[in-house]
Design a protein around this motif. Sequence first.
Motif, PDB file in Angstrom:
ATOM      1  N   UNK A 212     -12.665 -10.924   7.822  1.00  0.00           N
ATOM      2  CA  UNK A 212     -11.742  -9.785   7.781  1.00  0.00           C
ATOM      3  C   UNK A 212     -10.991  -9.755   6.457  1.00  0.00           C
ATOM      4  N   UNK A 213     -10.534 -10.924   6.007  1.00  0.00           N
ATOM      5  CA  UNK A 213      -9.818 -10.987   4.737  1.00  0.00           C
ATOM      6  C   UNK A 213     -10.698 -10.493   3.590  1.00  0.00           C
ATOM      7  N   UNK A 214     -11.955 -10.941   3.556  1.00  0.00           N
ATOM      8  CA  UNK A 214     -12.874 -10.511   2.499  1.00  0.00           C
ATOM      9  C   UNK A 214     -13.145  -9.015   2.582  1.00  0.00           C
ATOM     10  N   UNK A 215     -13.307  -8.523   3.801  1.00  0.00           N
ATOM     11  CA  UNK A 215     -13.581  -7.091   4.003  1.00  0.00           C
ATOM     12  C   UNK A 215     -12.454  -6.245   3.420  1.00  0.00           C
ATOM     13  N   UNK A 216     -11.213  -6.581   3.769  1.00  0.00           N
ATOM     14  CA  UNK A 216     -10.077  -5.786   3.298  1.00  0.00           C
ATOM     15  C   UNK A 216      -9.914  -5.918   1.790  1.00  0.00           C
ATOM     16  N   UNK A 217     -10.162  -7.101   1.247  1.00  0.00           N
ATOM     17  CA  UNK A 217     -10.059  -7.266  -0.205  1.00  0.00           C
ATOM     18  C   UNK A 217     -11.070  -6.379  -0.934  1.00  0.00           C
ATOM     19  N   UNK A 218     -12.265  -6.262  -0.381  1.00  0.00           N
ATOM     20  CA  UNK A 218     -13.267  -5.387  -0.993  1.00  0.00           C
ATOM     21  C   UNK A 218     -12.813  -3.934  -0.919  1.00  0.00           C
ATOM     22  N   UNK A 219     -12.311  -3.514   0.243  1.00  0.00           N
ATOM     23  CA  UNK A 219     -11.816  -2.142   0.390  1.00  0.00           C
ATOM     24  C   UNK A 219     -10.701  -1.868  -0.609  1.00  0.00           C
ATOM     25  N   UNK A 220      -9.753  -2.793  -0.707  1.00  0.00           N
ATOM     26  CA  UNK A 220      -8.606  -2.595  -1.599  1.00  0.00           C
ATOM     27  C   UNK A 220      -9.023  -2.574  -3.066  1.00  0.00           C
ATOM     28  N   UNK A 221     -10.053  -3.331  -3.420  1.00  0.00           N
ATOM     29  CA  UNK A 221     -10.468  -3.395  -4.818  1.00  0.00           C
ATOM     30  C   UNK A 221     -11.311  -2.193  -5.232  1.00  0.00           C
ATOM     31  N   UNK A 222     -12.008  -1.586  -4.278  1.00  0.00           N
ATOM     32  CA  UNK A 222     -12.928  -0.498  -4.616  1.00  0.00           C
ATOM     33  C   UNK A 222     -12.363   0.889  -4.325  1.00  0.00           C
ATOM     34  N   UNK A 223     -11.329   0.970  -3.489  1.00  0.00           N
ATOM     35  CA  UNK A 223     -10.803   2.266  -3.080  1.00  0.00           C
ATOM     36  C   UNK A 223      -9.289   2.287  -3.282  1.00  0.00           C
ATOM     37  N   UNK A 224      -8.767   3.268  -4.014  1.00  0.00           N
ATOM     38  CA  UNK A 224      -7.324   3.301  -4.294  1.00  0.00           C
ATOM     39  C   UNK A 224      -6.476   3.669  -3.087  1.00  0.00           C
ATOM     40  N   UNK A 225      -7.110   4.154  -2.018  1.00  0.00           N
ATOM     41  CA  UNK A 225      -6.328   4.698  -0.908  1.00  0.00           C
ATOM     42  C   UNK A 225      -5.713   3.616  -0.037  1.00  0.00           C
ATOM     43  N   UNK A 226      -6.286   2.423  -0.015  1.00  0.00           N
ATOM     44  CA  UNK A 226      -5.615   1.315   0.668  1.00  0.00           C
ATOM     45  C   UNK A 226      -4.320   0.974  -0.055  1.00  0.00           C
ATOM     46  N   UNK A 227      -4.368   0.948  -1.368  1.00  0.00           N
ATOM     47  CA  UNK A 227      -3.235   0.482  -2.155  1.00  0.00           C
ATOM     48  C   UNK A 227      -2.061   1.458  -2.146  1.00  0.00           C
ATOM     49  N   UNK A 228      -2.324   2.737  -1.888  1.00  0.00           N
ATOM     50  CA  UNK A 228      -1.208   3.682  -1.911  1.00  0.00           C
ATOM     51  C   UNK A 228      -0.254   3.461  -0.750  1.00  0.00           C
TER      52      UNK A 228
END
Length: 469
Positions: A212-228
């Motif tokens: 799960x940690x790796x999954x979310x890190x990939x999402x956050x690194x590739x898509x700006x919408x998690x970070x907003x």
Amino acid sequence: MARPPECSRRGASVRATLLILTVVLSIVIIAAGNNSVDVPSRPIELLTPPSSSPASPTPAQLPSVSAGHTTRKAGGDTSTPLSVERELDAARAAIRRAARRRRRDLGHGDGNVSTADSWFDAGVDSALLASVYRNPAAFHRSYREMERRFKLELLAPPAQGGRGGGVAASAGVRTLDPARAHVFFLPFSVAQMVRYAYQPGTYDKTPLLGLVADYVRVVASRHPFWNRSSGADHFMLSCHDWGPEASMGHPELHANGIRALCNANTSERFRPGQDVSVPEINLYDGGMPRQLTAAAPPPASARPFLAFFAGGRHGYVRDQLLRHWKGRDMSTFPVFEHGEHDQGRLDYYSYMRRARFCLCPSGYEVASPRVVEAVHAGCVPVIVSDGYALPFADVLRWEAFSVAVPVADIPRLREVLEGITAAEVERMMQGVRLVKRHFTVHQPPERLDVFHMILHSVWLRRLNFRLDQ
């Protein structure tokens, strides 16, 4: 009494629910939203997570701005588009106007509430609507606003030939433009993670948390919408028992994200103001058992059993129930332990259809498919548990069509049920019939069914809005 073994029954329930909900969500949408149902004994307040901070905003804290632009956070991440926030503000205002009308205007006024009356079911008594729904007019308006405005981003283009379309697509819910999306769906399967990463018998969840940690890190690194939003406008879905623990693999997912879970146990850190309680449903062959879809169940006066239960000693709640009530009065209060059924009489669902009350005790987890089975059998669910945040409780008044019995009152269970008058039982059964549509699975999904009710729960969380006000 033919009844599948409890362990395989629960596994079938988990797999089938995930198959229907996760696959449908993944195909039809791939994005959705925030927060969840509250405990049904009090009005629902959609609250921001207590662990939130300015660095980890909830949907209510996302910037409200004017249409046509986007703002930028420090570091260059795209913030919430102005048009998205304006749409949410407009939806809140429309629902607020409907909520003010409440019961006194049901079936009158500007046509909006009378529309809601016929929208639920033609000929349904307005007093029944007002007792079962926290605010029928507000729910109607909220649902229509969801149909009109709610946008869910797809991770991939729709399949050729319309295979990925369905109701959500035809209603304009999905969008290929992430800047227009109100929320984002995280389509990972805890059940599959357990299947491939868990070593049976070890109870070691470290690999699961790492995935799960790796999954979310990939999402956050590739898509700006998690970070907003630090994940506050993203949600996950799991009917596996370990869904709550899996979310702890990433701190932002656990603190800020929306967890749509069958295991909605407040004593295990399920947050009724932020998470979504998903009903657990048995779908052995893709649909409800044929016994529950037969002719309309008989009324209360034609049901010979006061209450019914059959199952195994899975957890201390069922152990207490069986210890106090198993075999004490099989003619009017049949309580069986799995494997000791009264052979040759009735099958499991026939007992349910002949009982006025269906006992739904917690097992190893608080959720039980018996709740939905009872609704389809026209039987009043008796929720025997502590800490269960019931599904759709931000819309439904569960006390109008079910009975809640604390675990400590199991020795008084029969006394409690016998104290409910025949008129009250019939009124609760009317409520059960009214809400049945919300616990029905369709493929493709249909308006007001279980799929859309889960989606509506997500919509309310993104709005951060309370219907009963």
